[in-house]
Design an enzyme around this catalytic site. Structure first.
Site: not given
Ligand code: GLN
Length: 198
Positions: A57-58, A87, A114, A140-141, A176, A178
């Site tokens: 989560e940034s 991400c 984001r 992922i998000r 991702h 990885e």
């Molecule tokens: N949604 C996250 C963000 O805005 C990033 C998601 C992730 O790193 N998988 O920071």
């Protein structure tokens, strides 16, 4: 790097380990021929040749970077050495962050939004093309890269938006790599670090 350097050592690549999925990056880097170490303090940056900023989560990562006094050392590290952001890591690397606006390291000339795929499609495994080969990309998000600067090169796209971008020594992925078995993206980063080491 020239072929006549049989004794060149393995690059030593750090993975920012404040939050997020650093463990999977560590094994992906090792599979790609690097030594991987976890980075938690500014002093840890002294012994590495390149750095991976993982997903997570940034906003949380930004907060932790400030608390650990790591933001500025990390930015300075990125002026000298390669950084690969995935991400949330890509969000931290970008020059401009939207939805909402937030500070970033500004090491790559990108505008990134984001959580741009919306709630209902939070996560997915998509097929993309990389180096002319089909490849899997785990989102992922994920953010969406809305603008790429003149010096950045788009290496892969999904739904007409860049998902893997290179700018000089740096690399950013909105997915991702990885988490997928194919190791191309980490191999690419390891070779960028090698090129920068010589
Ligand atoms: N949604 C996250 C963000 O805005 C990033 C998601 C992730 O790193 N998988 O920071």
């Amino acid at each position: 790097m020239s072929k006549s350097q049989p004794h060149s050592r393995k690059p030593n690549i750090g993975v920012l380990a404040l939050q997020g999925d650093f463990e999977a990056h560590r094994s992906a880097l090792e599979r790609a021929g690097a030594d991987a170490v976890e980075v938690r303090t500014a002093a840890d940056l002294d012994s590495i040749d390149g750095l991976v900023i993982p997903g997570g989560e940034s906003t949380t990562m930004l907060k932790l970077l400030e608390e650990e006094n790591l933001f500025e050392p990390l930015r300075r590290f990125g002026e000298r050495r390669p950084v690969f952001g995935t991400c949330a890591g890509a969000i931290l690397l970008a020059k401009e962050v939207l939805n909402p606006r937030q500070p970033s390291l500004s090491l790559m000339d990108l505008t990134i939004e984001r959580n741009a795929y919306g709630r209902q499609i939070d996560s997915r495994i998509a097929q993309i093309e990389m180096d002319g080969q089909p490849a899997e990309a785990v989102f992922i998000r994920a953010p969406v890269i809305r603008r790429v600067g003149a010096h950045a090169k788009v290496l892969a796209e999904y739904q007409n938006a860049p998902v893997l971008v290179e700018q000089g020594k740096h690399l950013a992925a909105t997915f991702h790599p990885e988490l997928s078995p194919q190791g191309h993206v980490h191999e690419r980063f390891v070779s960028k670090v090698r090129d920068c080491t010589v």
